[in-house]
Write an enzyme that holds these catalytic residues in place. Sequence first.
Site, mmCIF file in Angstrom:
data_model
loop_
_atom_site.group_PDB
_atom_site.id
_atom_site.type_symbol
_atom_site.label_atom_id
_atom_site.label_comp_id
_atom_site.label_asym_id
_atom_site.label_seq_id
_atom_site.Cartn_x
_atom_site.Cartn_y
_atom_site.Cartn_z
ATOM 1 C CB SER A 237 -0.913 0.012 1.226
ATOM 2 O OG SER A 237 -0.155 0.224 2.406
ATOM 3 C CD GLU A 256 3.185 -2.438 -8.001
ATOM 4 O OE1 GLU A 256 2.430 -1.426 -7.996
ATOM 5 O OE2 GLU A 256 2.788 -3.584 -7.788
ATOM 6 C CG LEU A 257 4.030 2.241 -3.464
ATOM 7 C CD1 LEU A 257 4.293 3.657 -2.978
ATOM 8 C CD2 LEU A 257 4.237 1.246 -2.333
ATOM 9 C CB CYS A 290 -1.544 -2.790 -7.812
ATOM 10 S SG CYS A 290 -0.342 -3.869 -8.580
#
Length: 484
Positions: A237, A256-257, A290
């Site tokens: 997150s 990597e969010l 995501c």
Amino acid sequence: MTDFSKQKLAESYPYYLANKAVFANSDLEVSNKYTGECATKVALADAQVIDKAIAAAEAAQPALNKMPAYERQAILEHCVTRFKERFDELAYALCIEAGKPIKDAQGEVTRLIDTFKIAAEEAVRINGEVIELEITARAKGYSGMSKRVPIGPCSFISPFNFPLNLAAHKVAPAIAAGCAFVLKPASRTPIGSIIIGEILAETNLPEGAFSVLPCSRDGADLFTTDERFKLLSFTGSPDVGWALKAKAGKKPVILELGGNAACVVDHDTDIDDAITRIVFGAYYQSGQSCISVQRVIVHESIYDTFKKAYLEKVSSLVEGDPLDTDTFIGPMIAESEAKRLESWINDAVSKGAKLLCGGKRDGAMLSAAILEDVPVDCDINADEAFGPVSVLSKFSTFDEALASVNNSQFGLQAGIFTRDIYKAHQAWDELEVGGVVIGDVPSWRVDNMPYGGVKESGLGREGIRYAIEDMTELRLMVLRNPKA
């Protein structure tokens, strides 16, 4: 067809400390995400164990630095072979611990194999270059060469939604590059990473080259702060990722969010094809990706036709037991996450949005939802939903559509359905994202491509060759010829 009724998890799993299985305790309960029952128990590492793992990785690094490329390749090839042999076991474990529909689970195991196979190929082509240094008279007789060397021990923190392949995107390039590592898998889904550790333990990696340590978030501070780590790679997150970066010190950080990916459907699109792909992109593995399609932006001239057909298709998606091959929508990772997303849907409706279908919750199950007329500042539109929901809106001009895509704090990937090559290039030029997918959904990914985002979606790129660049450093040699 595989009979998954014959598969079962072990009663307990170890963690891996310095290449060795350690059945230290049974403190971490891993639930069956569909039934909610305890499926197995896993050993949980504490700060003292993490410290030992880091020390072991640091001690193993000199041996890894000397390991020739063909040996690193052989280790990765061994993993590919063993993953194939244990395919059904890995898919079953993923289905149970993540609640992932079995077809999606089988797809992820396939990608795990692909990722290690790509890494095996890349392990023997980590090249440098000859550099022309004689650019002025004072440099006459000088030549330069560069090579890439391992950055050193790496800290990896992987998420729950792709427990196999997103761990693989850290582990496989590290082995290819010759970096020791300590991996923290998500506490909700540690089993896949532990099986990867079990297979790595069969290889001739130097002692201490890897550890796989499930641990509590409170006890994991060393993964971020310890200066013995030379790189931190985190997938998860945004709130957690940026907080980790702030505490990471001097080491490079790869993040990597995630995001709230948009898909534009222009007037010249094959509507049936676009709907088939968008339904997949928005709802596969219950939208817990995501790059799941969250915002669907449709040209006004085809909006009503698109909406009717899209609604019919989404309403027909089969929900239920992930082990049933007909199931498309399984449980979310936890009931708390289903409640969160349910509240976001209800909030949007209270502010004027229309709920066209779905949105009903039963425990961790949330039926596939579509909304329209959602205010742009609602969480379901502006934040990352990470569940089985999509938001419909319409546009008049292509410029307007691109502006809508860019009206986001995130920038991971975007999908553009158009037959106009000039619009395709305009989207590629103007969209503030890491990747633009033409004729398909932003959820599409193959494991050798550069993958990552901008803005709140993170830093750096995955994709084996690109990850190897992050896990290695350039080392220059300058040679002077005194006779020149």
